[in-house]
Design a protein around this motif. Structure first.
Motif, PDB file in Angstrom:
ATOM      1  N   GLU A 162     -15.283  39.450  53.838  1.00 21.64           N
ATOM      2  CA  GLU A 162     -14.970  40.093  55.192  1.00 21.64           C
ATOM      3  C   GLU A 162     -13.850  41.110  54.605  1.00 21.64           C
ATOM      4  OE1 GLU A 162     -13.664  37.195  58.227  1.00 21.64           O
ATOM      5  OE2 GLU A 162     -15.285  35.945  57.798  1.00 21.64           O
ATOM      6  N   TRP A 163     -13.068  40.966  53.736  1.00 20.95           N
ATOM      7  CA  TRP A 163     -12.025  41.974  53.542  1.00 20.95           C
ATOM      8  C   TRP A 163     -12.189  42.339  51.809  1.00 20.95           C
ATOM      9  CZ3 TRP A 163      -9.006  44.260  56.718  1.00 20.95           C
ATOM     10  CH2 TRP A 163      -8.797  43.722  57.819  1.00 20.95           C
ATOM     11  N   LEU A 164     -12.233  43.645  51.604  1.00 24.22           N
ATOM     12  CA  LEU A 164     -11.966  43.939  50.285  1.00 24.22           C
ATOM     13  C   LEU A 164     -10.642  44.773  49.965  1.00 24.22           C
ATOM     14  CD1 LEU A 164     -13.510  44.605  47.614  1.00 24.22           C
ATOM     15  CD2 LEU A 164     -14.244  46.929  48.651  1.00 24.22           C
ATOM     16  N   MET A 165      -9.834  43.968  49.165  1.00 23.84           N
ATOM     17  CA  MET A 165      -8.339  44.732  48.785  1.00 23.84           C
ATOM     18  C   MET A 165      -8.476  45.424  47.745  1.00 23.84           C
ATOM     19  SD  MET A 165      -6.319  41.203  49.595  1.00 23.84           S
ATOM     20  CE  MET A 165      -6.469  40.473  51.386  1.00 23.84           C
ATOM     21  N   MET A 166      -7.967  46.758  47.792  1.00 28.49           N
ATOM     22  CA  MET A 166      -8.018  47.886  46.622  1.00 28.49           C
ATOM     23  C   MET A 166      -6.747  48.169  46.143  1.00 28.49           C
ATOM     24  SD  MET A 166     -11.734  49.516  47.781  1.00 28.49           S
ATOM     25  CE  MET A 166     -11.168  49.958  49.416  1.00 28.49           C
ATOM     26  N   ASP A 167      -6.356  48.073  44.878  1.00 29.31           N
ATOM     27  CA  ASP A 167      -5.253  48.836  44.523  1.00 29.31           C
ATOM     28  C   ASP A 167      -5.490  49.961  43.682  1.00 29.31           C
ATOM     29  OD1 ASP A 167      -2.390  49.247  43.995  1.00 29.31           O
ATOM     30  OD2 ASP A 167      -2.309  47.386  42.412  1.00 29.31           O
ATOM     31  N   GLU A 168      -5.439  50.994  44.417  1.00 29.85           N
ATOM     32  CA  GLU A 168      -5.600  52.290  43.475  1.00 29.85           C
ATOM     33  C   GLU A 168      -6.862  52.241  42.836  1.00 29.85           C
ATOM     34  OE1 GLU A 168      -2.499  54.500  41.839  1.00 29.85           O
ATOM     35  OE2 GLU A 168      -1.134  52.816  42.283  1.00 29.85           O
ATOM     36  N   PRO A 169      -8.111  52.071  43.672  1.00 26.86           N
ATOM     37  CA  PRO A 169      -9.295  51.819  43.015  1.00 26.86           C
ATOM     38  C   PRO A 169     -10.061  52.926  42.262  1.00 26.86           C
ATOM     39  CG  PRO A 169      -9.598  52.042  45.426  1.00 26.86           C
ATOM     40  CD  PRO A 169      -8.308  52.134  45.003  1.00 26.86           C
ATOM     41  N   PHE A 170      -9.483  54.100  42.559  1.00 33.15           N
ATOM     42  CA  PHE A 170     -10.092  55.198  41.963  1.00 33.15           C
ATOM     43  C   PHE A 170      -9.140  55.972  40.960  1.00 33.15           C
ATOM     44  CE2 PHE A 170     -11.359  55.185  46.538  1.00 33.15           C
ATOM     45  CZ  PHE A 170     -12.603  54.453  46.253  1.00 33.15           C
ATOM     46  N   SER A 171      -8.082  55.487  40.619  1.00 35.22           N
ATOM     47  CA  SER A 171      -7.045  56.209  39.620  1.00 35.22           C
ATOM     48  C   SER A 171      -7.684  56.536  38.414  1.00 35.22           C
ATOM     49  CB  SER A 171      -5.938  55.213  39.346  1.00 35.22           C
ATOM     50  OG  SER A 171      -6.138  53.927  38.805  1.00 35.22           O
ATOM     51  N   HIS A 172      -8.553  56.140  37.877  1.00 39.84           N
ATOM     52  CA  HIS A 172      -9.277  56.735  36.426  1.00 39.84           C
ATOM     53  C   HIS A 172     -10.329  57.551  36.585  1.00 39.84           C
ATOM     54  CE1 HIS A 172      -6.071  54.342  34.481  1.00 39.84           C
ATOM     55  NE2 HIS A 172      -6.700  53.056  34.986  1.00 39.84           N
ATOM     56  N   LEU A 173     -10.885  57.715  37.815  1.00 42.81           N
ATOM     57  CA  LEU A 173     -12.142  58.284  37.997  1.00 42.81           C
ATOM     58  C   LEU A 173     -11.667  59.896  38.324  1.00 42.81           C
ATOM     59  CD1 LEU A 173     -14.011  55.658  40.108  1.00 42.81           C
ATOM     60  CD2 LEU A 173     -13.722  56.142  37.824  1.00 42.81           C
ATOM     61  N   ASP A 174     -12.838  60.788  38.053  1.00 41.70           N
ATOM     62  CA  ASP A 174     -12.793  62.257  38.501  1.00 41.70           C
ATOM     63  C   ASP A 174     -13.201  62.345  39.817  1.00 41.70           C
ATOM     64  OD1 ASP A 174     -15.609  62.184  38.263  1.00 41.70           O
ATOM     65  OD2 ASP A 174     -15.570  62.960  36.151  1.00 41.70           O
ATOM     66  N   GLU A 175     -13.085  63.674  40.578  1.00 45.87           N
ATOM     67  CA  GLU A 175     -13.595  63.672  41.829  1.00 45.87           C
ATOM     68  C   GLU A 175     -14.989  63.286  42.209  1.00 45.87           C
ATOM     69  OE1 GLU A 175     -14.051  67.311  45.094  1.00 45.87           O
ATOM     70  OE2 GLU A 175     -12.342  67.507  43.273  1.00 45.87           O
ATOM     71  N   ALA A 176     -15.778  63.741  41.204  1.00 47.06           N
ATOM     72  CA  ALA A 176     -17.402  63.339  41.350  1.00 47.06           C
ATOM     73  C   ALA A 176     -17.671  61.783  41.492  1.00 47.06           C
ATOM     74  CB  ALA A 176     -18.297  63.911  40.330  1.00 47.06           C
ATOM     75  N   ASN A 177     -17.000  61.125  40.357  1.00 50.57           N
ATOM     76  CA  ASN A 177     -17.304  59.672  40.224  1.00 50.57           C
ATOM     77  C   ASN A 177     -16.496  58.827  41.396  1.00 50.57           C
ATOM     78  OD1 ASN A 177     -18.960  59.142  37.998  1.00 50.57           O
ATOM     79  ND2 ASN A 177     -17.505  60.137  36.876  1.00 50.57           N
ATOM     80  N   THR A 178     -15.228  59.499  41.724  1.00 53.00           N
ATOM     81  CA  THR A 178     -14.721  58.821  42.898  1.00 53.00           C
ATOM     82  C   THR A 178     -15.670  58.912  44.105  1.00 53.00           C
ATOM     83  OG1 THR A 178     -12.535  59.231  42.145  1.00 53.00           O
ATOM     84  CG2 THR A 178     -12.721  59.090  44.573  1.00 53.00           C
ATOM     85  N   ALA A 179     -16.132  59.946  44.316  1.00 58.39           N
ATOM     86  CA  ALA A 179     -17.122  60.302  45.439  1.00 58.39           C
ATOM     87  C   ALA A 179     -18.349  59.075  45.736  1.00 58.39           C
ATOM     88  CB  ALA A 179     -17.502  61.811  45.508  1.00 58.39           C
ATOM     89  N   LYS A 180     -18.923  58.969  44.252  1.00 57.53           N
ATOM     90  CA  LYS A 180     -20.105  57.940  44.170  1.00 57.53           C
ATOM     91  C   LYS A 180     -19.506  56.597  44.411  1.00 57.53           C
ATOM     92  CE  LYS A 180     -22.271  60.775  40.641  1.00 57.53           C
ATOM     93  NZ  LYS A 180     -22.700  60.658  39.234  1.00 57.53           N
ATOM     94  N   ALA A 181     -18.229  56.169  44.003  1.00 54.67           N
ATOM     95  CA  ALA A 181     -17.855  54.817  43.907  1.00 54.67           C
ATOM     96  C   ALA A 181     -17.287  54.603  45.459  1.00 54.67           C
ATOM     97  CB  ALA A 181     -16.706  54.788  43.263  1.00 54.67           C
ATOM     98  N   ALA A 182     -16.932  55.632  46.088  1.00 55.14           N
ATOM     99  CA  ALA A 182     -16.457  55.424  47.501  1.00 55.14           C
ATOM    100  C   ALA A 182     -17.645  55.198  48.516  1.00 55.14           C
ATOM    101  CB  ALA A 182     -15.582  56.708  47.953  1.00 55.14           C
ATOM    102  N   GLU A 183     -18.561  55.950  48.217  1.00 55.22           N
ATOM    103  CA  GLU A 183     -19.884  56.034  48.995  1.00 55.22           C
ATOM    104  C   GLU A 183     -20.435  54.523  49.005  1.00 55.22           C
ATOM    105  OE1 GLU A 183     -23.906  58.768  49.623  1.00 55.22           O
ATOM    106  OE2 GLU A 183     -23.399  58.110  47.717  1.00 55.22           O
TER     107      GLU A 183
END
Length: 215
Positions: A162-183
């Motif tokens: 019901e909850w997803l807790m995330m601590d800087e989850p994209f800190s090692h990703l570039d912009e393109a991979n961040t967009a894919k992961a966030a989607e």
């Protein structure tokens, strides 16, 4: 499940935070099921500490924290285990993968150990979307930090929550991979009518937030 903080302050940061305004620390705040919360904070103000406290990995704080009406100070190990298996998933900043296991084995541990919601084909589907199919049979220790972060993201989505807790989850990703992961995260949260709590250093538009707070 709602999450409520009541005047919570990490004891090691008590003096540092004494004269600093925060929407979280030393405040009364409720995260309601389905909330999509971004918590922005500079380094040293307790982003990782907050996620650890919310997941009951740390206990060195004053104040009270509740899952619905249950105080985290008093819930027993079995109840906590049930919350972690059925209600709360987490992406830790240091990822905590088992380095001697393959990427696939790290993901499968969570998919199989908890109540399965997906079959093993979904691992391949998500890996393809995040561009890590080629490292699924590679030991996690030999993967780059960006690859490890994507492994950790997929692993977190393999269990009910019901909850997803995330601590800087994209800190090692570039912009393109961040967009894919966030989607992918957005889709999975919507599919489950789940909320999330994300901590990060900066403003962003990677995810669809219902609230933005300052730590």
């Amino acid at each position: 499940m709602n999450i409520r903080l009541q005047q919570v302050v990490p004891i090691p940061l008590k003096d540092t935070l004494a004269n600093r305004r925060s929407d979280i620390w030393n405040s009364d705040v409720v995260f309601t099921k389905g909330d999509r919360v971004k918590i922005k904070a500079p380094s040293g103000t307790g982003k990782t500490t907050l996620i650890h406290i919310l997941y009951k990995m740390r206990h060195d704080y004053s104040g009270e924290l509740f899952y619905d009406q249950s105080s985290l100070r008093t819930i027993n190990a079995d109840t906590l285990s049930n919350y972690r298996q059925q209600t709360i998933s987490i992406i830790l900043q240091d990822m905590r993968l088992f380095g001697n296991l393959t990427a696939r084995e790290n993901i499968e541990l969570k998919r199989v150990m908890y109540k399965p919601i997906y079959d093993d084909k979904m691992v391949d589907t998500m890996a393809a979307r995040l561009g890590i199919t080629h490292i699924l049979n590679q030991s996690a220790a030999t993967c780059s930090y960006g690859e490890q972060q994507r492994i950790a993201i997929i692993r977190s989505l393999m269990q009910p929550f019901e909850w997803l807790m995330m601590d800087e989850p994209f800190s090692h990703l570039d912009e393109a991979n961040t967009a894919k992961a966030a989607e992918l995260i957005n889709e999975e949260c919507k599919k489950r009518n789940a909320g999330f709590i994300l901590t990060d250093l900066d403003e962003d538009s990677n995810l669809e937030y219902s609230r933005k707070l300052t730590l």
